[in-house]
Design a protein around this motif. Structure first.
Motif, PDB file in Angstrom:
ATOM      1  N   LEU A 148     -14.777 -43.294  -1.096  1.00 23.75           N
ATOM      2  CA  LEU A 148     -13.742 -43.230  -2.298  1.00 23.75           C
ATOM      3  C   LEU A 148     -12.228 -43.525  -1.542  1.00 23.75           C
ATOM      4  O   LEU A 148     -11.980 -42.981  -0.340  1.00 23.75           O
ATOM      5  CB  LEU A 148     -13.599 -41.984  -2.839  1.00 23.75           C
ATOM      6  CG  LEU A 148     -15.003 -41.589  -3.485  1.00 23.75           C
ATOM      7  CD1 LEU A 148     -14.848 -40.190  -4.327  1.00 23.75           C
ATOM      8  CD2 LEU A 148     -15.560 -42.601  -4.603  1.00 23.75           C
ATOM      9  N   ALA A 149     -11.369 -44.066  -2.084  1.00 23.30           N
ATOM     10  CA  ALA A 149     -10.001 -44.351  -1.763  1.00 23.30           C
ATOM     11  C   ALA A 149      -9.240 -43.130  -1.992  1.00 23.30           C
ATOM     12  O   ALA A 149      -9.064 -42.711  -3.034  1.00 23.30           O
ATOM     13  CB  ALA A 149      -9.272 -45.435  -2.213  1.00 23.30           C
ATOM     14  N   PRO A 150      -8.708 -42.428  -0.961  1.00 20.54           N
ATOM     15  CA  PRO A 150      -7.656 -41.231  -1.123  1.00 20.54           C
ATOM     16  C   PRO A 150      -6.153 -41.888  -1.774  1.00 20.54           C
ATOM     17  O   PRO A 150      -5.727 -43.000  -1.397  1.00 20.54           O
ATOM     18  CB  PRO A 150      -7.294 -40.658   0.185  1.00 20.54           C
ATOM     19  CG  PRO A 150      -7.749 -41.842   1.039  1.00 20.54           C
ATOM     20  CD  PRO A 150      -8.610 -42.671   0.496  1.00 20.54           C
ATOM     21  N   ALA A 151      -5.783 -40.915  -2.784  1.00 19.99           N
ATOM     22  CA  ALA A 151      -4.483 -41.007  -3.329  1.00 19.99           C
ATOM     23  C   ALA A 151      -3.799 -39.932  -3.302  1.00 19.99           C
ATOM     24  O   ALA A 151      -3.871 -38.882  -4.162  1.00 19.99           O
ATOM     25  CB  ALA A 151      -4.629 -41.755  -4.734  1.00 19.99           C
ATOM     26  N   ALA A 152      -2.746 -39.701  -2.703  1.00 20.12           N
ATOM     27  CA  ALA A 152      -2.113 -38.439  -2.201  1.00 20.12           C
ATOM     28  C   ALA A 152      -0.665 -38.583  -2.660  1.00 20.12           C
ATOM     29  O   ALA A 152      -0.116 -39.464  -1.979  1.00 20.12           O
ATOM     30  CB  ALA A 152      -2.453 -37.787  -0.812  1.00 20.12           C
ATOM     31  N   ARG A 153      -0.008 -37.479  -2.693  1.00 18.14           N
ATOM     32  CA  ARG A 153       1.345 -37.379  -2.792  1.00 18.14           C
ATOM     33  C   ARG A 153       1.963 -36.081  -2.226  1.00 18.14           C
ATOM     34  O   ARG A 153       1.160 -35.250  -2.687  1.00 18.14           O
ATOM     35  CB  ARG A 153       2.161 -37.563  -4.328  1.00 18.14           C
ATOM     36  CG  ARG A 153       1.716 -39.042  -4.739  1.00 18.14           C
ATOM     37  CD  ARG A 153       2.257 -39.396  -6.013  1.00 18.14           C
ATOM     38  NE  ARG A 153       1.968 -40.464  -6.544  1.00 18.14           N
ATOM     39  CZ  ARG A 153       2.155 -41.180  -7.656  1.00 18.14           C
ATOM     40  NH1 ARG A 153       3.066 -40.562  -8.444  1.00 18.14           N
ATOM     41  NH2 ARG A 153       1.811 -42.259  -8.047  1.00 18.14           N
ATOM     42  N   PHE A 154       2.926 -36.311  -1.396  1.00 17.42           N
ATOM     43  CA  PHE A 154       3.419 -34.838  -0.904  1.00 17.42           C
ATOM     44  C   PHE A 154       4.679 -34.553  -1.573  1.00 17.42           C
ATOM     45  O   PHE A 154       5.707 -35.177  -1.717  1.00 17.42           O
ATOM     46  CB  PHE A 154       3.809 -35.201   0.618  1.00 17.42           C
ATOM     47  CG  PHE A 154       2.328 -35.478   1.484  1.00 17.42           C
ATOM     48  CD1 PHE A 154       1.651 -34.349   2.003  1.00 17.42           C
ATOM     49  CD2 PHE A 154       1.746 -36.744   1.611  1.00 17.42           C
ATOM     50  CE1 PHE A 154       0.520 -34.368   2.716  1.00 17.42           C
ATOM     51  CE2 PHE A 154       0.511 -36.743   2.186  1.00 17.42           C
ATOM     52  CZ  PHE A 154      -0.210 -35.664   2.769  1.00 17.42           C
ATOM     53  N   LEU A 155       4.822 -33.197  -1.864  1.00 23.62           N
ATOM     54  CA  LEU A 155       5.860 -32.749  -2.667  1.00 23.62           C
ATOM     55  C   LEU A 155       6.226 -31.352  -2.292  1.00 23.62           C
ATOM     56  O   LEU A 155       5.908 -30.430  -1.704  1.00 23.62           O
ATOM     57  CB  LEU A 155       5.314 -32.442  -4.369  1.00 23.62           C
ATOM     58  CG  LEU A 155       4.396 -33.328  -4.963  1.00 23.62           C
ATOM     59  CD1 LEU A 155       4.060 -32.958  -6.038  1.00 23.62           C
ATOM     60  CD2 LEU A 155       5.315 -34.866  -5.078  1.00 23.62           C
ATOM     61  N   ALA A 156       7.478 -31.047  -2.810  1.00 20.10           N
ATOM     62  CA  ALA A 156       8.184 -29.818  -2.572  1.00 20.10           C
ATOM     63  C   ALA A 156       7.291 -28.948  -3.286  1.00 20.10           C
ATOM     64  O   ALA A 156       7.071 -29.222  -4.419  1.00 20.10           O
ATOM     65  CB  ALA A 156       9.449 -29.654  -2.857  1.00 20.10           C
ATOM     66  N   PRO A 157       6.833 -27.769  -2.534  1.00 19.11           N
ATOM     67  CA  PRO A 157       5.887 -26.623  -3.219  1.00 19.11           C
ATOM     68  C   PRO A 157       6.450 -25.894  -4.319  1.00 19.11           C
ATOM     69  O   PRO A 157       6.428 -24.733  -4.228  1.00 19.11           O
ATOM     70  CB  PRO A 157       5.392 -25.906  -1.911  1.00 19.11           C
ATOM     71  CG  PRO A 157       6.806 -25.547  -1.178  1.00 19.11           C
ATOM     72  CD  PRO A 157       7.461 -27.185  -1.478  1.00 19.11           C
ATOM     73  N   TYR A 158       6.552 -26.600  -5.606  1.00 19.60           N
ATOM     74  CA  TYR A 158       7.176 -25.914  -6.665  1.00 19.60           C
ATOM     75  C   TYR A 158       6.272 -26.536  -7.908  1.00 19.60           C
ATOM     76  O   TYR A 158       6.082 -27.485  -7.749  1.00 19.60           O
ATOM     77  CB  TYR A 158       8.630 -26.117  -6.961  1.00 19.60           C
ATOM     78  CG  TYR A 158       9.684 -25.779  -5.766  1.00 19.60           C
ATOM     79  CD1 TYR A 158       9.476 -24.271  -5.321  1.00 19.60           C
ATOM     80  CD2 TYR A 158      10.116 -26.610  -4.920  1.00 19.60           C
ATOM     81  CE1 TYR A 158      10.203 -24.094  -4.312  1.00 19.60           C
ATOM     82  CE2 TYR A 158      11.067 -26.176  -3.903  1.00 19.60           C
ATOM     83  CZ  TYR A 158      11.197 -24.730  -3.608  1.00 19.60           C
ATOM     84  OH  TYR A 158      11.724 -24.448  -2.445  1.00 19.60           O
ATOM     85  N   ALA A 159       6.133 -25.838  -8.795  1.00 23.04           N
ATOM     86  CA  ALA A 159       5.380 -26.284 -10.259  1.00 23.04           C
ATOM     87  C   ALA A 159       6.058 -27.359 -10.728  1.00 23.04           C
ATOM     88  O   ALA A 159       5.349 -28.319 -11.266  1.00 23.04           O
ATOM     89  CB  ALA A 159       5.210 -25.054 -11.121  1.00 23.04           C
ATOM     90  N   ASP A 160       7.468 -27.268 -10.723  1.00 23.14           N
ATOM     91  CA  ASP A 160       8.074 -28.442 -11.655  1.00 23.14           C
ATOM     92  C   ASP A 160       7.919 -29.621 -10.935  1.00 23.14           C
ATOM     93  O   ASP A 160       8.046 -30.867 -11.469  1.00 23.14           O
ATOM     94  CB  ASP A 160       9.727 -28.164 -11.589  1.00 23.14           C
ATOM     95  CG  ASP A 160       9.975 -26.914 -12.612  1.00 23.14           C
ATOM     96  OD1 ASP A 160       9.067 -26.500 -13.290  1.00 23.14           O
ATOM     97  OD2 ASP A 160      11.117 -26.427 -12.590  1.00 23.14           O
ATOM     98  N   ALA A 161       7.915 -29.857  -9.618  1.00 23.66           N
ATOM     99  CA  ALA A 161       7.542 -30.787  -8.686  1.00 23.66           C
ATOM    100  C   ALA A 161       6.214 -31.491  -9.036  1.00 23.66           C
ATOM    101  O   ALA A 161       5.908 -32.776  -9.252  1.00 23.66           O
ATOM    102  CB  ALA A 161       7.677 -30.571  -7.205  1.00 23.66           C
ATOM    103  N   ALA A 162       5.391 -30.698  -9.202  1.00 31.21           N
ATOM    104  CA  ALA A 162       3.838 -31.342  -9.496  1.00 31.21           C
ATOM    105  C   ALA A 162       3.860 -31.726 -10.893  1.00 31.21           C
ATOM    106  O   ALA A 162       3.251 -32.729 -11.160  1.00 31.21           O
ATOM    107  CB  ALA A 162       2.996 -29.902  -9.143  1.00 31.21           C
ATOM    108  N   GLU A 163       4.397 -30.828 -11.775  1.00 28.20           N
ATOM    109  CA  GLU A 163       4.217 -31.330 -13.283  1.00 28.20           C
ATOM    110  C   GLU A 163       5.036 -32.769 -13.288  1.00 28.20           C
ATOM    111  O   GLU A 163       4.490 -33.675 -13.950  1.00 28.20           O
ATOM    112  CB  GLU A 163       5.249 -30.449 -14.171  1.00 28.20           C
ATOM    113  CG  GLU A 163       5.257 -30.867 -15.482  1.00 28.20           C
ATOM    114  CD  GLU A 163       5.952 -29.744 -16.370  1.00 28.20           C
ATOM    115  OE1 GLU A 163       6.026 -29.955 -17.543  1.00 28.20           O
ATOM    116  OE2 GLU A 163       6.696 -28.887 -15.768  1.00 28.20           O
ATOM    117  N   ALA A 164       6.250 -33.089 -12.766  1.00 24.72           N
ATOM    118  CA  ALA A 164       6.751 -34.413 -12.852  1.00 24.72           C
ATOM    119  C   ALA A 164       5.856 -35.331 -12.193  1.00 24.72           C
ATOM    120  O   ALA A 164       5.809 -36.595 -12.817  1.00 24.72           O
ATOM    121  CB  ALA A 164       8.076 -34.358 -12.302  1.00 24.72           C
TER     122      ALA A 164
END
Length: 337
Positions: free
Chosen positions: A210-226
């Motif tokens: 499987l092809a990984p598809a990842a994003r790295f974010l600041a560790p906050y709920a709002d960042a994940a939601e967006a």
């Protein structure tokens, strides 16, 4: 004092109880041992008249009976639980705790490290950012440091960590077995923990073609939601998300509600930390449960052992997680898009 009139040492207690020095340290810091073993050590402490020599040593060097604890985000339930375990162990040892919240900010970490120096703390339990971790060995600190949830293979400090690569791989393995193939990942961009969980995710995806598809974010709920809202607007949108902390887990749930996607039919979700709310959301969320009590108590045990033997080799304790399967990763319908 012992029978010879000398002040009893922790080695005397270990000898009297027929256990190792490490076991005595675990008992003194309320670490995980059987009740029978705890009683044997406590009886040996009374029999030998042992008193922890931390007080004399720290007073001679003008240190307080204080443990410093610097965590990245006290709003993260993981750190709340670990902090409680540290405080409980410190209380039983007759010590107090100074708790600081760095908000994953290296400048705040630098400020708090200076504060710890000024307070002449006995030792520090620390969850640093990657930036601070990279230079931690170069800092002139006059107290021992135990890392929690963060680790650098070359660091000279003791550490207690989760087996992060294996934990993330467990989530991939579970989702794959449930029929999911487009499995995306959200990982924190400020800590070694996020990177280690990504590596486990990437390796497990590759092992299944499987092809990984990842994003790295600041560790906050709002960042994940967006991030999830944007990602789900794409043509080949993910069928499932793996996220590296409980704040991201909140963000994914909020995004699913915002997009009116049911869990798991519209989007499967799996993440970290078995908090009470995770079994109450929708059909319940599949999570990796971390041994938070053991992490906090083990960190205190390592700190006490370091104070007793400052020159002993570095120790790195790697603890396992448990995959708690709930409805958010129910088997995917065979004819689903």
């Amino acid at each position: 004092m012992n029978a010879s009139g000398k002040t009893a040492s922790i080695k005397d207690v270990a000898l009297a109880a027929g256990v190792s020095v490490a076991t005595v340290s675990r008992v003194l810091s309320n670490g995980p041992v059987s009740e029978a073993l705890r009683k044997r050590v406590e009886d040996a402490v009374r029999a030998t008249g042992y008193r922890p020599n931390l007080s004399a040593r720290r007073l001679r060097s003008q240190h307080s009976q204080t443990i410093g604890l610097v965590v990245s985000d006290i709003r993260n339930p993981f750190f709340t639980a670990v902090s409680r375990a540290v405080e409980d162990a410190a209380y039983r040892a007759g010590m107090r705790v100074i708790l600081c919240n760095s908000d994953e900010n290296p400048e705040r970490e630098e400020l708090y490290l200076r504060l710890m120096q000024e307070e002449r703390i006995t030792g520090l339990i620390f969850a640093p950012t990657r930036a601070t971790l990279d230079r931690l060995d170069t800092l002139d600190l006059d107290f021992p440091v135990v890392l929690i949830d963060r680790n650098a293979p070359t660091a000279r400090h003791d550490a207690v960590v989760l087996d992060n690569p294996r934990a993330a791989a467990m989530l991939v393995e579970h989702l794959h077995a449930q029929g999911y193939r487009r499995i995306a990942g959200l990982f924190g961009n400020t800590s070694t923990t996020g990177q280690e969980r990504y590596e486990g995710y990437r390796s497990a995806m590759a092992a299944r073609g499987l092809a990984p598809a990842a994003r790295f974010l600041a560790p906050y709920a709002d960042a994940a939601e967006a991030a999830v809202v944007d990602w789900m607007a794409e043509r080949d949108r993910p069928e499932a998300f793996i996220v590296s902390n409980s704040l991201f887990l909140m963000g994914v749930v909020k995004a699913a509600r915002r997009l009116k996607l049911s869990i798991p039919d519209g989007l499967a979700v799996a993440g970290f930390d078995n908090e009470p709310w995770t079994e109450l959301v929708g059909p319940g969320l599949t999570v990796i449960e971390q041994p938070v009590q053991d992490i906090g108590q083990s960190a205190m045990t390592l700190l006490f052992e370091r104070l007793e033997a400052p020159d002993r080799p570095r120790r790195r304790l790697v603890l396992g997680g448990t995959c708690i399967v709930r409805g958010s990763t129910a088997a995917r319908m065979a004819d689903a898009d």
